[in-house]
Design a protein around this motif. Structure first.
Motif, PDB file in Angstrom:
ATOM      1  N   LYS A  35       1.997   7.648  17.055  1.00 34.50           N
ATOM      2  CA  LYS A  35       2.112   6.654  18.175  1.00 34.50           C
ATOM      3  C   LYS A  35       1.305   7.812  19.230  1.00 34.50           C
ATOM      4  O   LYS A  35       1.163   7.166  20.100  1.00 34.50           O
ATOM      5  N   VAL A  36       2.618   9.083  19.223  1.00 36.18           N
ATOM      6  CA  VAL A  36       2.187   9.722  20.629  1.00 36.18           C
ATOM      7  C   VAL A  36       0.354  10.960  21.046  1.00 36.18           C
ATOM      8  O   VAL A  36       0.032  10.238  21.923  1.00 36.18           O
ATOM      9  N   TYR A  37       0.327  11.046  19.896  1.00 37.27           N
ATOM     10  CA  TYR A  37      -0.975  11.736  18.837  1.00 37.27           C
ATOM     11  C   TYR A  37      -1.623  10.673  18.523  1.00 37.27           C
ATOM     12  O   TYR A  37      -3.102  11.835  18.865  1.00 37.27           O
ATOM     13  N   ASN A  38      -1.896  10.173  17.937  1.00 34.55           N
ATOM     14  CA  ASN A  38      -2.705   9.574  16.854  1.00 34.55           C
ATOM     15  C   ASN A  38      -3.907   9.941  16.277  1.00 34.55           C
ATOM     16  O   ASN A  38      -4.593   9.954  15.332  1.00 34.55           O
ATOM     17  N   THR A  39      -3.034  10.856  15.561  1.00 33.97           N
ATOM     18  CA  THR A  39      -3.528  11.475  14.570  1.00 33.97           C
ATOM     19  C   THR A  39      -1.696  12.958  13.341  1.00 33.97           C
ATOM     20  O   THR A  39      -0.953  12.359  14.107  1.00 33.97           O
ATOM     21  N   TYR A  40      -2.265  12.377  12.127  1.00 38.94           N
ATOM     22  CA  TYR A  40      -0.880  13.351  11.415  1.00 38.94           C
ATOM     23  C   TYR A  40      -1.581  14.367  11.622  1.00 38.94           C
ATOM     24  O   TYR A  40      -0.328  15.344  10.706  1.00 38.94           O
ATOM     25  N   GLU A  75      -2.285   1.395   8.179  1.00 39.59           N
ATOM     26  CA  GLU A  75      -2.179   1.946   6.596  1.00 39.59           C
ATOM     27  C   GLU A  75      -1.581   3.064   6.645  1.00 39.59           C
ATOM     28  O   GLU A  75      -0.436   3.771   5.783  1.00 39.59           O
ATOM     29  N   LYS A  76      -1.410   4.110   7.991  1.00 35.91           N
ATOM     30  CA  LYS A  76      -1.090   5.765   7.962  1.00 35.91           C
ATOM     31  C   LYS A  76       0.088   5.419   8.357  1.00 35.91           C
ATOM     32  O   LYS A  76       0.715   6.583   7.710  1.00 35.91           O
ATOM     33  N   VAL A  77       1.169   4.782   8.916  1.00 34.89           N
ATOM     34  CA  VAL A  77       2.963   4.423   9.182  1.00 34.89           C
ATOM     35  C   VAL A  77       2.805   4.409   7.648  1.00 34.89           C
ATOM     36  O   VAL A  77       3.712   4.649   7.234  1.00 34.89           O
ATOM     37  N   ARG A  78       2.337   2.651   6.915  1.00 36.41           N
ATOM     38  CA  ARG A  78       2.514   2.623   5.432  1.00 36.41           C
ATOM     39  C   ARG A  78       2.377   4.081   4.935  1.00 36.41           C
ATOM     40  O   ARG A  78       3.225   3.859   3.963  1.00 36.41           O
ATOM     41  N   LEU A  79       1.322   4.525   4.472  1.00 39.55           N
ATOM     42  CA  LEU A  79       1.158   5.724   3.610  1.00 39.55           C
ATOM     43  C   LEU A  79       2.349   6.565   4.172  1.00 39.55           C
ATOM     44  O   LEU A  79       2.610   7.492   3.245  1.00 39.55           O
ATOM     45  N   LYS A  80       3.213   7.152   5.097  1.00 42.43           N
ATOM     46  CA  LYS A  80       4.075   8.184   5.863  1.00 42.43           C
ATOM     47  C   LYS A  80       5.628   7.335   5.203  1.00 42.43           C
ATOM     48  O   LYS A  80       5.861   8.038   4.579  1.00 42.43           O
ATOM     49  N   TYR A  81       5.398   6.398   5.374  1.00 44.54           N
ATOM     50  CA  TYR A  81       6.932   5.593   4.738  1.00 44.54           C
ATOM     51  C   TYR A  81       7.694   5.666   3.376  1.00 44.54           C
ATOM     52  O   TYR A  81       7.983   5.612   2.869  1.00 44.54           O
ATOM     53  N   ASN A  82       6.328   5.230   2.632  1.00 44.06           N
ATOM     54  CA  ASN A  82       5.643   4.632   1.223  1.00 44.06           C
ATOM     55  C   ASN A  82       6.234   6.413   0.543  1.00 44.06           C
ATOM     56  O   ASN A  82       6.906   6.672  -0.052  1.00 44.06           O
ATOM     57  N   HIS A  83       5.650   7.812   1.360  1.00 43.68           N
ATOM     58  CA  HIS A  83       5.773   8.741   1.311  1.00 43.68           C
ATOM     59  C   HIS A  83       7.406   9.018   1.364  1.00 43.68           C
ATOM     60  O   HIS A  83       7.334   9.972   0.629  1.00 43.68           O
ATOM     61  N   ILE A 135      19.147   3.268   3.413  1.00 43.10           N
ATOM     62  CA  ILE A 135      17.195   2.716   3.416  1.00 43.10           C
ATOM     63  C   ILE A 135      17.082   1.414   4.019  1.00 43.10           C
ATOM     64  O   ILE A 135      15.904   1.574   4.628  1.00 43.10           O
ATOM     65  N   GLU A 136      18.043   0.569   4.564  1.00 43.31           N
ATOM     66  CA  GLU A 136      17.859  -0.380   5.372  1.00 43.31           C
ATOM     67  C   GLU A 136      17.262   0.474   6.967  1.00 43.31           C
ATOM     68  O   GLU A 136      16.494  -0.712   7.509  1.00 43.31           O
ATOM     69  N   GLU A 137      18.891   1.361   7.629  1.00 45.79           N
ATOM     70  CA  GLU A 137      18.426   1.991   8.663  1.00 45.79           C
ATOM     71  C   GLU A 137      17.290   2.636   8.660  1.00 45.79           C
ATOM     72  O   GLU A 137      15.967   2.331   9.848  1.00 45.79           O
ATOM     73  N   PHE A 138      16.308   3.553   7.815  1.00 48.09           N
ATOM     74  CA  PHE A 138      14.881   3.461   8.267  1.00 48.09           C
ATOM     75  C   PHE A 138      13.866   2.749   7.739  1.00 48.09           C
ATOM     76  O   PHE A 138      12.776   3.376   8.617  1.00 48.09           O
ATOM     77  N   THR A 139      14.018   1.521   7.340  1.00 46.49           N
ATOM     78  CA  THR A 139      13.427   0.980   7.636  1.00 46.49           C
ATOM     79  C   THR A 139      12.998  -0.269   8.791  1.00 46.49           C
ATOM     80  O   THR A 139      11.570  -0.157   9.068  1.00 46.49           O
ATOM     81  N   LYS A 140      14.525  -0.291   8.918  1.00 48.86           N
ATOM     82  CA  LYS A 140      14.896  -1.012  10.344  1.00 48.86           C
ATOM     83  C   LYS A 140      13.876   0.437  11.456  1.00 48.86           C
ATOM     84  O   LYS A 140      12.837  -0.088  12.301  1.00 48.86           O
ATOM     85  N   TYR A 141      14.283   1.464  11.017  1.00 49.50           N
ATOM     86  CA  TYR A 141      13.463   2.511  12.384  1.00 49.50           C
ATOM     87  C   TYR A 141      11.913   2.092  11.819  1.00 49.50           C
ATOM     88  O   TYR A 141      10.907   2.401  13.235  1.00 49.50           O
ATOM     89  N   VAL A 142      11.706   2.644  10.838  1.00 49.00           N
ATOM     90  CA  VAL A 142       9.955   1.913  10.326  1.00 49.00           C
ATOM     91  C   VAL A 142       9.080   1.443  11.214  1.00 49.00           C
ATOM     92  O   VAL A 142       7.810   1.081  11.703  1.00 49.00           O
ATOM     93  N   SER A 143      10.247   0.025  11.160  1.00 51.16           N
ATOM     94  CA  SER A 143       9.138  -1.095  11.802  1.00 51.16           C
ATOM     95  C   SER A 143       8.985  -1.679  13.159  1.00 51.16           C
ATOM     96  O   SER A 143       8.537  -2.235  13.351  1.00 51.16           O
ATOM     97  N   SER A 144      10.058  -0.954  13.550  1.00 47.64           N
ATOM     98  CA  SER A 144       9.012  -1.165  15.047  1.00 47.64           C
ATOM     99  C   SER A 144       8.255  -0.647  15.486  1.00 47.64           C
ATOM    100  O   SER A 144       7.742   0.079  16.692  1.00 47.64           O
ATOM    101  N   TYR A 145       7.530   0.530  14.241  1.00 47.17           N
ATOM    102  CA  TYR A 145       6.247   0.817  14.849  1.00 47.17           C
ATOM    103  C   TYR A 145       5.350  -0.344  14.223  1.00 47.17           C
ATOM    104  O   TYR A 145       5.418  -1.231  13.117  1.00 47.17           O
ATOM    105  N   ASN A 146       3.792   0.598  13.829  1.00 47.05           N
ATOM    106  CA  ASN A 146       3.295  -1.121  13.662  1.00 47.05           C
ATOM    107  C   ASN A 146       2.740  -0.812  11.784  1.00 47.05           C
ATOM    108  O   ASN A 146       1.403  -0.129  11.803  1.00 47.05           O
ATOM    109  N   MET A 147       3.884  -1.974  11.094  1.00 48.81           N
ATOM    110  CA  MET A 147       3.401  -1.615   9.479  1.00 48.81           C
ATOM    111  C   MET A 147       2.425  -2.292   9.668  1.00 48.81           C
ATOM    112  O   MET A 147       2.144  -1.769   7.758  1.00 48.81           O
TER     113      MET A 147
END
Length: 248
Positions: A66-71, A17-25, A2-14
């Motif tokens: 990040k690359v395509y600006n869409t999900y 809201e879209k990043v947080r949405l997938k993080y929590n999902h 979990i710590e490793e995953f959180t560290k990885y996602v934190s390298s993006y813009n937390m």
């Protein structure tokens, strides 16, 4: 993990809201994957695999945004395939599990989690974990619709597409290529139950009254009432008949 995953996602813009949405999902799918594994009385190894696959199933989503600006996969890239690429071709998987003997199971389950249907030749643990994460993912998508209201449901006057009706009547999930507007999308969400594998998933949807809450979000209830009734009938029969497709 979990710590490793959180560290990885934190390298993006937390702050996004879209990043947080997938993080929590990711965490909710992880939890539901473990719940399903527990309901099947799997051993600890398979429970940990279910936990890991659930957490990482959308791993490529963050880079996709990040690359395509869409999900939206139709406007970018298949996010399950992208997740496999980021995890395995770029070596990220070793940050989460050192033993590579489970790689084929993890890769296959993640790759199959969003497909119209699971690859037809899968057996054993590959099939098992593909089914688990698909159920867990569907649970949370419906949770996002009904509980968190993170997916906007705005039905319209559009006629439900003929191909969508045909697939629904055949008790099939709906092909993305057939979805033309939100009314089709509503039927698509309902059709998730036709791809459910485990009693736990159906009981969860029934106990939390997910479909009832979904129905209350609809403006033109009369248009969709027969589809909701059919899905509810299917879920009740599923429980009566026991699990379908649980052999592996």
């Amino acid at each position: 993990m979990i710590e490793e995953f959180t560290k990885y996602v934190s390298s993006y813009n937390m702050e996004n809201e879209k990043v947080r949405l997938k993080y929590n999902h990711s965490f909710r799918v992880m939890e539901q994957s473990v719940n399903i594994a527990n309901s099947l009385k799997l051993d600890e190894t398979d429970k940990e695999l279910a936990r890991l696959i659930g957490l990482l199933h959308d791993f490529g989503r963050f880079e996709q945004l990040k690359v395509y600006n869409t999900y939206d996969d139709s406007k970018s890239i298949d996010h399950a395939d992208y997740s496999v690429n980021v995890l395995f071709n770029k070596g990220q998987i070793r940050n989460y599990i050192k033993d590579n003997s489970y790689d084929s199971i993890i890769r296959t389950a993640i790759k199959n989690h969003n497909k119209f249907a699971i690859e037809g030749d899968l057996t054993g643990k590959k099939l098992l974990h593909s089914k688990i994460v698909r159920d867990a993912d569907k649970i949370d998508i419906l949770y996002l619709v009904t509980e968190l209201k993170k997916i906007v449901i705005q039905d319209s006057e559009d006629e439900i597409t003929k191909e969508v009706i045909e697939q629904f009547n055949n008790k099939s999930t709906i092909s993305n290529t057939n979805i033309k507007h939100m009314n089709d999308r509503i039927i698509s969400y309902l059709s998730f139950v036709y791809d459910v594998n485990y009693t736990y998933t159906i009981k969860y949807l029934l106990n939390l009254k997910i479909m009832e809450k979904f129905y209350q979000l609809i403006n033109n209830k009369e248009r969709f009432k027969p589809y909701f009734e059919e899905v509810n009938k299917y879920m009740v029969n599923f429980i009566k008949e026991g699990e379908l497709n649980v052999k592996f």
